[in-house]
Design a protein around this motif. Structure first.
Motif, PDB file in Angstrom:
ATOM      1  N   PHE A  88       0.778  -1.095  -0.047  1.00 49.55           N
ATOM      2  CA  PHE A  88       0.133  -0.081   0.093  1.00 49.55           C
ATOM      3  C   PHE A  88       1.031   1.163   0.001  1.00 49.55           C
ATOM      4  CE2 PHE A  88      -1.910   3.223   2.747  1.00 49.55           C
ATOM      5  CZ  PHE A  88      -2.858   3.681   1.925  1.00 49.55           C
ATOM      6  N   LEU A  89       2.080   1.252   0.860  1.00 45.83           N
ATOM      7  CA  LEU A  89       2.818   2.381   0.809  1.00 45.83           C
ATOM      8  C   LEU A  89       3.507   2.623  -0.391  1.00 45.83           C
ATOM      9  CD1 LEU A  89       4.492   1.866   4.336  1.00 45.83           C
ATOM     10  CD2 LEU A  89       2.661   3.552   3.748  1.00 45.83           C
ATOM     11  N   ALA A  90       3.908   1.722  -1.194  1.00 45.38           N
ATOM     12  CA  ALA A  90       4.318   1.688  -2.469  1.00 45.38           C
ATOM     13  C   ALA A  90       3.461   2.555  -3.617  1.00 45.38           C
ATOM     14  CB  ALA A  90       4.893   0.448  -2.945  1.00 45.38           C
ATOM     15  N   ASP A  91       2.280   2.096  -3.405  1.00 48.44           N
ATOM     16  CA  ASP A  91       1.115   2.670  -4.223  1.00 48.44           C
ATOM     17  C   ASP A  91       1.046   4.141  -3.846  1.00 48.44           C
ATOM     18  OD1 ASP A  91       0.977   0.514  -5.587  1.00 48.44           O
ATOM     19  OD2 ASP A  91      -1.028  -0.274  -4.204  1.00 48.44           O
ATOM     20  N   CYS A  92       1.022   4.504  -2.920  1.00 47.39           N
ATOM     21  CA  CYS A  92       0.879   6.001  -2.223  1.00 47.39           C
ATOM     22  C   CYS A  92       2.177   6.580  -2.504  1.00 47.39           C
ATOM     23  CB  CYS A  92       1.067   6.006  -0.769  1.00 47.39           C
ATOM     24  SG  CYS A  92      -0.577   5.526   0.036  1.00 47.39           S
ATOM     25  N   LEU A  93       3.244   6.028  -2.565  1.00 50.46           N
ATOM     26  CA  LEU A  93       4.479   6.961  -3.112  1.00 50.46           C
ATOM     27  C   LEU A  93       4.443   6.938  -4.355  1.00 50.46           C
ATOM     28  CD1 LEU A  93       7.268   5.119  -0.801  1.00 50.46           C
ATOM     29  CD2 LEU A  93       6.119   7.279  -0.452  1.00 50.46           C
TER      30      LEU A  93
END
Length: 502
Positions: A88-93
């Motif tokens: 999820f964090l990678a998608d946000c970044l």
């Protein structure tokens, strides 16, 4: 040169150009120590070793420490959360990179302010809708299975009734009424309109929630000047140049409040979706309940029609009339025995019913005491006729009224060749519980008792339940009240004589 392709090989009869060839890139990098990075795993390993050797562990981001900047990946308490939510964090970044935004905007930009969306994302709302729909379908299936259990139980009771009455209809040379057909669920009305049709694309409640979130979202200027120090870019640059602990504390408080606003916005939209799904769940459960209630009403009406078909056959059906006259003779003999000195330990009827109410609904062989005999069951009475003295003659008669007694099944071991009928049926008074007699019916004690329960259930029906037919079901559903009333009135009056028609 070791990783470059060989250029010394020459091709005959080909003019070699004097232009210098460019070496091919091989994606190989050399570290300062001379080690080559030949795989991603090796790069991860060297990066981990570098972090462990040059960086120290930081406290958790939830700890109240304001003199240093905590890093979640370097916190012993926070790194498992980072690892589990990295997808999820990678998608946000990636989303921040696509919008040319810095990572710090996740904390500094207020929720709903530019460049963020003024309300929740469309895809996020679609995912919440799918989750609520799945939960609604799961609840609907569970509740429908519970309702279906009542219909299955009613069908099993009808099967037991058919097992009992089918031999009697054959002996009376009559046809057993056919079971009513099950009506599909789609045949019942569904008083529900999807909210997406009335107010696309999400429904009225969800649209109102999204509009409310957009109305409470700050304006672009408010989000740009939210820190309150300076005006415009100069004020924000001045704020970034200061490194004071109180200001960092204020920034964290603001970020927590913004995340809380986002959480409340999601909860508001999720509640709106759940309310809409609850309306659909209520409507569909109401239709399923209508189907089950209609099925139960038809099963109960079928049981009544089957029993009443035999009970009202006196004077119409010759075998049934003979059986009723025979039963009436036994009741007279039982009354004479009760008046004499050889009274049986039973609860005889105070009055003798007419022959039209004594058509046997069930006739079977029984074992009473040490002798065999027959059992006759009518709509109102239970009669046992056994031999007083085997091979000599004489009848031993026990007559009871079904409304005055209760039946109980007692099991004596398992069924075997030496004990083909292990269960015993005891008959006792309802008033004081005194046991009158016990016997073993050939049909089985459990099946016999279930049939008696059905007869007592039919006898205690209310007048409104009698108006329900096994073909039309519930009158309020099919709107056939007037037609069914006239049909029942004609059935009650019987066939019209010819001289009335004349």
């Amino acid at each position: 040169r070791l990783f470059s392709p060989s250029s010394t090989k020459k091709t005959p009869n080909r003019q070699v150009s004097n232009r210098r060839k460019m070496p091919t890139s091989q994606n190989v990098k050399l570290l300062m120590s001379g080690d080559a990075i030949d795989s991603i795993e090796f790069a991860h390993k060297r990066a981990t070793e570098n972090l462990l050797s040059h960086f120290t562990e930081t406290p958790s981001v939830l700890d109240a420490v304001f003199d240093i900047d905590p890093i979640a990946a370097l916190s012993h308490a926070d790194w498992p959360f980072v690892q589990s939510s990295w997808r999820f964090l990678a998608d946000c970044l990636n989303e921040l990179d696509n919008r040319d935004l810095a990572y710090s905007t996740l904390v500094s930009c207020p929720f709903g302010a530019f460049p963020s969306l003024p309300t929740l994302d469309v895809h996020y709302c679609s995912q919440m809708k799918d989750i609520c729909k799945e939960n609604m379908v799961a609840s609907l299936l569970k509740s429908s299975q519970e309702l279906e259990s009542y219909a299955r139980e009613a069908s099993q009771r009808c099967s037991k009734l058919i097992q009992i009455l089918e031999p009697m209809f054959s002996s009376y040379e009559e046809e057993l009424p056919s079971l009513p057909e099950a009506v599909p669920l789609s045949a019942y009305p569904l008083d529900y309109t999807p909210p997406e049709v009335l107010s696309p694309p999400w429904g009225q409640k969800v649209v109102e929630a999204l509009n409310l979130i957009a109305a409470k979202s700050p304006s672009p200027a408010a989000g740009f000047l939210s820190d309150g120090i300076g005006d415009g870019i100069e004020g924000r640059m001045k704020n970034l140049s200061t490194d004071s602990s109180p200001k960092r504390k204020d920034t964290r408080d603001e970020s927590k409040s913004e995340f809380e606003r986002a959480r409340r916005a999601v909860a508001m939209v999720l509640t709106a979706f759940q309310k809409q799904e609850d309306e659909e769940l209520s409507a569909r459960l109401g239709r399923k309940n209508c189907q089950v209630m209609d099925r139960l009403a038809k099963m109960q009406a079928y049981k009544r029609e089957a029993v009443m078909a035999i009970r009202g056959s006196y004077g119409i059906n010759i075998p049934a009339t003979k059986a009723a006259n025979k039963f009436h003779t036994f009741t007279k003999d039982s009354a004479r025995e009760s008046d004499g000195e050889t009274a049986v330990p039973s609860s005889p009827s105070s009055t003798i019913l007419p022959c039209c109410d004594q058509v046997p609904l069930l006739t079977c062989r029984v074992i009473y005491g040490g002798s065999t005999g027959n059992c006759y069951l009518t709509y109102y009475e239970l009669l046992l006729v056994t031999q007083s003295i085997p091979l000599v003659g004489g009848n031993h008669i026990c007559l009871v009224n079904l409304s005055d007694v209760k039946l109980e099944v007692k099991s004596n071991g398992k069924k075997s060749r030496l004990n083909p009928v292990p269960s015993v049926l005891t008959v006792s008074k309802k008033s004081d519980g005194k046991e009158l007699f016990s016997f073993r019916p050939s049909t089985g004690a459990h099946l016999f008792k279930d049939f008696v329960d059905i007869i007592q259930e039919i006898a205690s029906e209310s007048p409104e339940e009698v108006k329900i037919s096994s073909r039309s079901g519930l009158l309020n559903i099919f709107a056939e009240k007037k037609q069914m009333k006239s049909a029942f009135a004609a059935a009650a009056l019987g066939p019209t004589p010819d001289f009335f028609n004349e």
